[in-house]
Write a protein that holds these residues in place. Structure first.
Motif, PDB file in Angstrom:
ATOM      1  N   LEU A 325      62.117  74.537  67.102  1.00  0.00           N
ATOM      2  CA  LEU A 325      63.404  74.530  66.398  1.00  0.00           C
ATOM      3  C   LEU A 325      63.749  73.123  65.915  1.00  0.00           C
ATOM      4  O   LEU A 325      63.414  72.131  66.568  1.00  0.00           O
ATOM      5  N   PRO A 326      64.424  73.013  64.766  1.00  0.00           N
ATOM      6  CA  PRO A 326      64.862  71.684  64.318  1.00  0.00           C
ATOM      7  C   PRO A 326      65.893  71.121  65.276  1.00  0.00           C
ATOM      8  O   PRO A 326      66.644  71.863  65.918  1.00  0.00           O
ATOM      9  N   ARG A 327      65.921  69.796  65.375  1.00  0.00           N
ATOM     10  CA  ARG A 327      66.831  69.135  66.312  1.00  0.00           C
ATOM     11  C   ARG A 327      67.892  68.339  65.562  1.00  0.00           C
ATOM     12  O   ARG A 327      67.561  67.539  64.692  1.00  0.00           O
ATOM     13  N   PRO A 328      69.162  68.543  65.893  1.00  0.00           N
ATOM     14  CA  PRO A 328      70.223  67.788  65.218  1.00  0.00           C
ATOM     15  C   PRO A 328      70.363  66.383  65.796  1.00  0.00           C
ATOM     16  O   PRO A 328      69.951  66.115  66.933  1.00  0.00           O
ATOM     17  N   VAL A 329      70.922  65.498  64.987  1.00  0.00           N
ATOM     18  CA  VAL A 329      71.244  64.144  65.432  1.00  0.00           C
ATOM     19  C   VAL A 329      72.705  63.869  65.081  1.00  0.00           C
ATOM     20  O   VAL A 329      73.266  64.497  64.177  1.00  0.00           O
ATOM     21  N   GLY A 389      84.482  58.756  59.558  1.00  0.00           N
ATOM     22  CA  GLY A 389      84.213  57.867  60.689  1.00  0.00           C
ATOM     23  C   GLY A 389      83.993  58.600  61.993  1.00  0.00           C
ATOM     24  O   GLY A 389      83.441  58.027  62.939  1.00  0.00           O
ATOM     25  N   GLU A 390      84.425  59.881  62.049  1.00  0.00           N
ATOM     26  CA  GLU A 390      84.189  60.656  63.265  1.00  0.00           C
ATOM     27  C   GLU A 390      82.764  61.185  63.294  1.00  0.00           C
ATOM     28  O   GLU A 390      82.090  61.281  62.268  1.00  0.00           O
ATOM     29  N   GLU A 391      82.316  61.537  64.494  1.00  0.00           N
ATOM     30  CA  GLU A 391      80.930  61.967  64.680  1.00  0.00           C
ATOM     31  C   GLU A 391      80.748  63.426  64.254  1.00  0.00           C
ATOM     32  O   GLU A 391      81.602  64.275  64.506  1.00  0.00           O
ATOM     33  N   VAL A 392      79.607  63.699  63.634  1.00  0.00           N
ATOM     34  CA  VAL A 392      79.263  65.046  63.219  1.00  0.00           C
ATOM     35  C   VAL A 392      77.773  65.234  63.450  1.00  0.00           C
ATOM     36  O   VAL A 392      76.987  64.287  63.368  1.00  0.00           O
ATOM     37  N   MET A 393      77.378  66.461  63.747  1.00  0.00           N
ATOM     38  CA  MET A 393      75.962  66.748  63.978  1.00  0.00           C
ATOM     39  C   MET A 393      75.270  67.090  62.655  1.00  0.00           C
ATOM     40  O   MET A 393      75.832  67.816  61.818  1.00  0.00           O
ATOM     41  N   VAL A 394      74.054  66.582  62.512  1.00  0.00           N
ATOM     42  CA  VAL A 394      73.317  66.675  61.252  1.00  0.00           C
ATOM     43  C   VAL A 394      71.875  67.097  61.533  1.00  0.00           C
ATOM     44  O   VAL A 394      71.253  66.622  62.484  1.00  0.00           O
ATOM     45  N   PHE A 395      71.349  67.997  60.702  1.00  0.00           N
ATOM     46  CA  PHE A 395      69.934  68.360  60.756  1.00  0.00           C
ATOM     47  C   PHE A 395      69.194  67.657  59.617  1.00  0.00           C
ATOM     48  O   PHE A 395      69.344  68.067  58.460  1.00  0.00           O
ATOM     49  N   PRO A 396      68.378  66.649  59.905  1.00  0.00           N
ATOM     50  CA  PRO A 396      67.568  66.060  58.834  1.00  0.00           C
ATOM     51  C   PRO A 396      66.584  67.099  58.283  1.00  0.00           C
ATOM     52  O   PRO A 396      66.010  67.881  59.032  1.00  0.00           O
ATOM     53  N   LEU A 397      66.402  67.087  56.975  1.00  0.00           N
ATOM     54  CA  LEU A 397      65.548  68.088  56.339  1.00  0.00           C
ATOM     55  C   LEU A 397      64.102  67.631  56.221  1.00  0.00           C
ATOM     56  O   LEU A 397      63.190  68.448  56.230  1.00  0.00           O
ATOM     57  N   HIS A 398      63.877  66.357  56.086  1.00  0.00           N
ATOM     58  CA  HIS A 398      62.538  65.875  55.796  1.00  0.00           C
ATOM     59  C   HIS A 398      61.859  65.428  57.087  1.00  0.00           C
ATOM     60  O   HIS A 398      62.423  64.701  57.893  1.00  0.00           O
TER      61      HIS A 398
END
Length: 400
Positions: A325-329, A389-398
């Motif tokens: 599974l992809p991992r968010p950062v 400025g607040e933190e959000v979870m992101v899934f890099p695509l590449h």
């Protein structure tokens, strides 16, 4: 009919259906990006003998010796031929074999050389600048575990461990089928009400970094007869990915075509946006393992996002990857984000490694924003507004 599944539940159900891993033997040098199908054990120790870690002089230290007679040289691939005796030393290069009788290396810059002898102001301790036999790995030890993805460093390690070939998971056979009366294969030949068929090529390109050469089918007309013929043509595939026809419209016939051919629907609809009308089914194939069918929405962004979240993880699992599974950062929002809706939403976005912003229109047909995006912002269902400025979870695509 039950409601749409949460993302993680749907992913877990899908991965439980993954085709069994098939192993094949390949040359190590051709194994980049492949997944090990079995643990790899060292056929040799590394290093195979004690080596010098620096340029200098290998010493046969004894008693209170402070001066040694230089009797030869050891360099990589050309070891000194005999055992050092008391009071003897040899010149030695980095990576060269330590001679018998030597137990330390005097650094070249610390050596005082005069007329065939070498002296030092201070004796280096025993073992100084020596790479001991097997310090990296010992023969018969596990150097790479089953499920490891083979990158450049892993390839180097496998070769160093004495292997020219290894067992890797075979790449599953994947067929990609896009359907819709409006789709035209030739992008330069679109009439009124028609659009170029881009999803099949997009999905095949998403699969390519995993080593998959997708079988392309379609575009297929919105009729049960055309879909039945396409499903028959795709029968040899381990995984069939369809794009379009999985929703609830009068002309969305993929679910019916699958049912007509004996497919069992595992689940339908996932509580995400874009991509809610996702369909997963299995189709018996005689003595072969069942084919796994993933029906993606037809809108290109929905198709891309659901392929990222479902198709790619399924293929990785079929290739034996331990983490499919992809991992968010976590990143910082570069702009305010409004409250999220009733479904978990994945926003197309651009990040610079620290800050992330929306890439443009979030319409599920907007290819310009999708092409600009390098990540997906993950917004939980009902999430409160987010300030810049607040933190959000992101899934890099590449590279994911």
């Amino acid at each position: 009919m039950t409601g749409p599944l949460p993302l993680e539940d749907a992913q877990a159900r899908l991965l439980a259906l993954a085709p069994p891993v098939r192993a094949e033997d390949v040359a190590i040098e051709d194994s980049f990006g492949r997944v090990l199908a079995a643990d790899l054990f060292a056929a040799r120790s590394q290093p195979a003998a004690d080596l010098s870690a620096m340029d200098g002089y290998a010493l046969a230290a004894d008693g209170g010796s402070v001066q040694w007679r230089v009797v030869g040289e050891s360099r990589a691939g050309h070891p000194f031929a005999r055992t050092l005796g008391s009071g003897e030393a040899i010149r030695i290069s980095t990576g060269a074999l330590m001679p018998q009788g030597a137990d330390r290396v005097l650094l070249k810059e610390d050596a005082l050389v005069d007329d065939g002898t070498v002296r030092c102001a201070q004796m280096p301790p025993a073992g100084s600048h020596v790479r001991r036999r097997g310090f990296d790995f010992e023969q018969d030890s596990t150097v790479l575990s089953k499920g490891t993805v083979l990158g450049p460093a892993q390839i180097a390690l496998a070769l160093a461990a004495g292997h020219a070939r290894c067992a890797v998971a075979a790449v599953p056979r994947v067929a990609v089928l896009d359907s819709g009366d409006e789709l035209v294969r030739d992008p330069a030949a679109c009439g009124p009400g028609q659009v170029p068929a881009s999803n099949g090529a997009m999905l095949a390109a998403q699969l390519a970094p995993l080593g998959v050469r997708a079988i392309r089918l379609g575009p297929v007309a919105d009729t049960l007869e055309a879909l039945a013929a396409a499903l028959e043509e795709a029968e040899d595939a381990d995984i069939l990915v369809t794009s379009g026809g999985a929703s609830v419209g009068d002309h969305d016939l993929v679910r019916q075509a699958l049912a007509d051919r004996g497919a069992a629907i595992a689940f339908w609809k996932v509580a995400i946006k874009p991509g809610k009308p996702l369909l997963v089914a299995t189709r018996a194939r005689g003595d072969a393992p069942p084919q796994v069918v993933i029906g993606l929405p037809g809108n290109p962004v929905s198709s891309f996002v659901t392929a990222f979240l479902f198709v790619l993880p399924l293929v990785r699992a079929a290739m034996g990857a331990t983490a499919s599974l992809p991992r968010p950062v976590a990143m910082r929002a570069g702009e305010d984000l409004p409250a999220a809706g009733a479904r978990r939403t994945f926003l197309r976005a651009v990040h610079d490694g620290r800050v992330v912003r929306e890439a443009g229109s979030q319409d599920s047909s907007a290819l310009t924003a999708l092409a600009a995006a390098n990540c997906l912002i993950d917004r939980s269902a009902g999430a409160a507004p987010l300030r810049a400025g607040e933190e959000v979870m992101v899934f890099p695509l590449h590279g994911a």
